[in-house]
Design an enzyme around this catalytic site. Structure first.
Site, PDB file in Angstrom:
ATOM      1  N   LYS A  20       0.913  -1.227  -0.089  1.00  0.00           N
ATOM      2  CA  LYS A  20       0.120   0.024   0.056  1.00  0.00           C
ATOM      3  C   LYS A  20       0.711   1.262  -0.089  1.00  0.00           C
ATOM      4  O   LYS A  20       1.864   1.335   0.687  1.00  0.00           O
ATOM      5  CB  LYS A  20      -1.007   0.224   1.054  1.00  0.00           C
ATOM      6  CG  LYS A  20      -1.705   1.065   1.256  1.00  0.00           C
ATOM      7  CD  LYS A  20      -3.112   1.436   2.213  1.00  0.00           C
ATOM      8  CE  LYS A  20      -3.690   2.858   2.011  1.00  0.00           C
ATOM      9  NZ  LYS A  20      -4.255   3.345   3.206  1.00  0.00           N
ATOM     10  N   GLN A  21       0.470   1.985  -1.047  1.00  0.00           N
ATOM     11  CA  GLN A  21       1.286   3.497  -1.020  1.00  0.00           C
ATOM     12  C   GLN A  21       0.226   4.397  -0.518  1.00  0.00           C
ATOM     13  O   GLN A  21      -1.062   4.804  -1.157  1.00  0.00           O
ATOM     14  CB  GLN A  21       1.630   3.859  -2.431  1.00  0.00           C
ATOM     15  CG  GLN A  21       2.031   5.295  -2.709  1.00  0.00           C
ATOM     16  CD  GLN A  21       3.401   5.583  -2.285  1.00  0.00           C
ATOM     17  OE1 GLN A  21       4.500   4.795  -2.851  1.00  0.00           O
ATOM     18  NE2 GLN A  21       3.650   6.373  -1.361  1.00  0.00           N
ATOM     19  N   GLY A  22       0.437   5.053   0.685  1.00  0.00           N
ATOM     20  CA  GLY A  22      -0.546   6.105   1.129  1.00  0.00           C
ATOM     21  C   GLY A  22       0.218   7.396   1.209  1.00  0.00           C
ATOM     22  O   GLY A  22       1.111   7.549   0.603  1.00  0.00           O
ATOM     23  N   GLU A  24       1.118   9.175   3.990  1.00  0.00           N
ATOM     24  CA  GLU A  24       2.033   9.400   4.972  1.00  0.00           C
ATOM     25  C   GLU A  24       3.041   8.209   4.773  1.00  0.00           C
ATOM     26  O   GLU A  24       4.117   8.450   5.153  1.00  0.00           O
ATOM     27  CB  GLU A  24       1.225   9.271   6.121  1.00  0.00           C
ATOM     28  CG  GLU A  24       0.324  10.438   6.681  1.00  0.00           C
ATOM     29  CD  GLU A  24       0.944  11.603   6.968  1.00  0.00           C
ATOM     30  OE1 GLU A  24       2.037  11.356   7.675  1.00  0.00           O
ATOM     31  OE2 GLU A  24       0.588  12.790   6.903  1.00  0.00           O
ATOM     32  N   ALA A  25       2.637   7.134   4.418  1.00  0.00           N
ATOM     33  CA  ALA A  25       3.592   5.881   4.498  1.00  0.00           C
ATOM     34  C   ALA A  25       3.362   4.921   3.613  1.00  0.00           C
ATOM     35  O   ALA A  25       2.236   4.750   2.934  1.00  0.00           O
ATOM     36  CB  ALA A  25       3.279   5.197   5.945  1.00  0.00           C
ATOM     37  N   ARG A  26       4.258   4.089   3.251  1.00  0.00           N
ATOM     38  CA  ARG A  26       4.334   2.877   2.334  1.00  0.00           C
ATOM     39  C   ARG A  26       4.424   1.650   3.322  1.00  0.00           C
ATOM     40  O   ARG A  26       5.008   1.618   4.228  1.00  0.00           O
ATOM     41  CB  ARG A  26       5.557   2.698   1.485  1.00  0.00           C
ATOM     42  CG  ARG A  26       5.799   3.945   0.524  1.00  0.00           C
ATOM     43  CD  ARG A  26       6.759   3.664  -0.453  1.00  0.00           C
ATOM     44  NE  ARG A  26       7.042   4.958  -1.063  1.00  0.00           N
ATOM     45  CZ  ARG A  26       7.984   5.698  -0.890  1.00  0.00           C
ATOM     46  NH1 ARG A  26       8.901   5.432   0.147  1.00  0.00           N
ATOM     47  NH2 ARG A  26       8.120   6.909  -1.351  1.00  0.00           N
ATOM     48  N   VAL A  27       3.609   0.513   2.674  1.00  0.00           N
ATOM     49  CA  VAL A  27       3.334  -0.620   3.600  1.00  0.00           C
ATOM     50  C   VAL A  27       3.924  -1.668   2.786  1.00  0.00           C
ATOM     51  O   VAL A  27       3.384  -2.057   1.590  1.00  0.00           O
ATOM     52  CB  VAL A  27       2.013  -0.791   4.184  1.00  0.00           C
ATOM     53  CG1 VAL A  27       1.797  -2.198   4.891  1.00  0.00           C
ATOM     54  CG2 VAL A  27       1.340   0.522   4.953  1.00  0.00           C
ATOM     55  N   LYS A  40       6.321  -0.803   7.699  1.00  0.00           N
ATOM     56  CA  LYS A  40       5.532   0.553   7.478  1.00  0.00           C
ATOM     57  C   LYS A  40       6.367   1.528   7.516  1.00  0.00           C
ATOM     58  O   LYS A  40       7.201   1.864   8.451  1.00  0.00           O
ATOM     59  CB  LYS A  40       4.499   0.747   8.430  1.00  0.00           C
ATOM     60  CG  LYS A  40       3.317   1.909   8.222  1.00  0.00           C
ATOM     61  CD  LYS A  40       2.490   1.914   9.297  1.00  0.00           C
ATOM     62  CE  LYS A  40       1.449   2.991   8.672  1.00  0.00           C
ATOM     63  NZ  LYS A  40       0.158   3.124   9.516  1.00  0.00           N
ATOM     64  N   ASP A 143      -7.928   7.690  14.037  1.00  0.00           N
ATOM     65  CA  ASP A 143      -8.128   7.335  12.637  1.00  0.00           C
ATOM     66  C   ASP A 143      -9.146   6.196  12.499  1.00  0.00           C
ATOM     67  O   ASP A 143      -8.685   5.206  11.792  1.00  0.00           O
ATOM     68  CB  ASP A 143      -6.907   7.094  11.861  1.00  0.00           C
ATOM     69  CG  ASP A 143      -7.199   7.367  10.258  1.00  0.00           C
ATOM     70  OD1 ASP A 143      -8.266   7.678   9.825  1.00  0.00           O
ATOM     71  OD2 ASP A 143      -6.001   6.831   9.706  1.00  0.00           O
TER      72      ASP A 143
HETATM   73  N1  LIG Z   1       0.239  -6.095  10.557  1.00  0.00           N
HETATM   74  C1  LIG Z   1      -0.396  -5.950   9.538  1.00  0.00           C
HETATM   75  N2  LIG Z   1      -0.809  -7.443   8.852  1.00  0.00           N
HETATM   76  C2  LIG Z   1      -1.395  -7.589   7.702  1.00  0.00           C
HETATM   77  N3  LIG Z   1      -1.832  -6.447   6.817  1.00  0.00           N
HETATM   78  C3  LIG Z   1      -1.463  -5.223   7.343  1.00  0.00           C
HETATM   79  C4  LIG Z   1      -0.764  -4.897   8.665  1.00  0.00           C
HETATM   80  N4  LIG Z   1      -0.552  -3.677   8.625  1.00  0.00           N
HETATM   81  C5  LIG Z   1      -1.068  -3.088   7.546  1.00  0.00           C
HETATM   82  N5  LIG Z   1      -1.494  -4.107   6.869  1.00  0.00           N
HETATM   83  C6  LIG Z   1      -2.162  -3.776   5.397  1.00  0.00           C
HETATM   84  O1  LIG Z   1      -1.773  -2.592   4.877  1.00  0.00           O
HETATM   85  C7  LIG Z   1      -2.942  -1.547   4.835  1.00  0.00           C
HETATM   86  C8  LIG Z   1      -2.215  -0.243   5.297  1.00  0.00           C
HETATM   87  O2  LIG Z   1      -1.799  -0.342   6.620  1.00  0.00           O
HETATM   88  P1  LIG Z   1      -2.032   0.941   7.461  1.00  0.00           P
HETATM   89  O3  LIG Z   1      -1.228   0.772   8.671  1.00  0.00           O
HETATM   90  O4  LIG Z   1      -3.590   1.209   7.898  1.00  0.00           O
HETATM   91  O5  LIG Z   1      -1.237   2.282   6.772  1.00  0.00           O
HETATM   92  P2  LIG Z   1      -1.901   3.524   6.289  1.00  0.00           P
HETATM   93  O6  LIG Z   1      -1.603   4.582   7.217  1.00  0.00           O
HETATM   94  O7  LIG Z   1      -1.311   3.780   4.760  1.00  0.00           O
HETATM   95  O8  LIG Z   1      -3.532   3.572   6.128  1.00  0.00           O
HETATM   96  C9  LIG Z   1      -4.019  -2.108   5.654  1.00  0.00           C
HETATM   97  O9  LIG Z   1      -5.433  -1.567   5.465  1.00  0.00           O
HETATM   98  C10 LIG Z   1      -3.790  -3.796   5.654  1.00  0.00           C
HETATM   99  O10 LIG Z   1      -4.470  -4.135   4.557  1.00  0.00           O
HETATM  100 MG   LIG Z   2      -4.881   2.822   7.424  1.00  0.00          MG
END
Ligand SMILES: Nc1ncnc2c1ncn2[C@@H]1O[C@H](COP(=O)(O)OP(=O)(O)O)[C@@H](O)[C@H]1O
Ligand SMILES: [Mg+2]
Length: 234
Positions: A20-22, A24-27, A40, A143
């Protein structure tokens, strides 16, 4: 100097898959010692003054880790924190395997057409219970949306470890009923706009919250006042 210190995070990210590219952050998803792991990474925002950006990013990383630990201590499911790199602003987290967001789960139940009211009620009750415990610990999430709640698939109904709360970057610690009321108000707005025709379901969530929290009456009172508060401030 900074580069030397932050070598650990870029090394891990070279093999990671961006999920996920948000804003604020990339996951990312990757592996560490054979374990599935989520990274993250809060990246710099060029439109901000660098010093301010560094300060905000650092604060959000600290807040996220602190609140996850506080929740886990209170028995609320949140991912295990494996490691934090405060130089590259990376948090290394347990991956919640075979999970889907509460948002996607509610949407698929609603789309399936068949009457699955009980499943929706179960989710509303779990969210209400978990938020009551979190607020009793004075953790304000900041949030609350159904995208920031994960459900582990394949567990039996009634298992207390099924729902996992994530994304604590805007969280903080406060005992004020107003802060808790605003937290619920943010969820209410997100919930009703994401999931059509769920007013009764959200009412149920609040009822369960009220029944599960020791300090709920002042919070619910503030929740009812939030629309007036925001109007009078504008
Ligand atoms: N610990 C985790 N295990 C599995 N999926 C995760 C986890 N953390 C994040 N994700 C996935 O990544 C997405 C984005 O993470 P999140 O922490 O909500 O970041 P953002 O600030 O971009 O919303 C989540 O909606 C979920 O689908
Ligand atoms: Mg989120």
């Amino acid at each position: 100097m900074t580069q030397e210190k932050s070598l650990a995070a870029p090394h891990f990210l070279s093999n990671a898959v961006l999920i996920k590219q948000g804003a604020e952050a990339r996951v990312y998803r990757t592996e560490f010692l054979g374990k599935p792991m989520i990274v993250k990474e809060r990246f710099p925002k060029r439109y901000r003054h660098p010093a301010l950006d560094e300060k905000l990013t650092h604060r959000r990383t600290v807040q996220e880790v602190r609140s996850i630990l506080r929740c886990r201590k209170a028995g609320i499911c949140a991912p295990v924190v494996y490691f934090v790199d405060y130089i590259s602003h990376c948090i290394f987290l347990e991956e919640i395997m075979s999970s889907l967001t509460v948002r996607d789960h509610i949407a698929s139940i609603q789309q399936s057409g068949s009457c699955k009211e009980q499943e929706l009620e179960y989710i509303a009750d779990r969210v209400g219970q978990i938020l009551a415990t979190m607020h009793d610990e004075d953790v304000i999430h900041g949030d609350l949306t159904t995208s920031n709640m994960l459900l582990r698939c394949g567990l039996e109904d009634g298992d207390m470890e099924d729902m996992v709360i994530i994304d604590f970057g805007l969280s903080y610690i406060s005992a004020l009923p107003e802060d808790k009321g605003v937290d619920l108000y943010v969820l209410e707005k997100a919930f009703l706009s994401t999931h059509p025709n769920t007013e009764a379901l959200f009412e149920r969530l609040l009822k369960t919250y009220a029944a599960s929290s020791k300090k709920s009456s002042a919070v619910i009172k503030k929740l009812d006042e939030v629309p007036q508060l925001t109007l009078s401030r504008n």
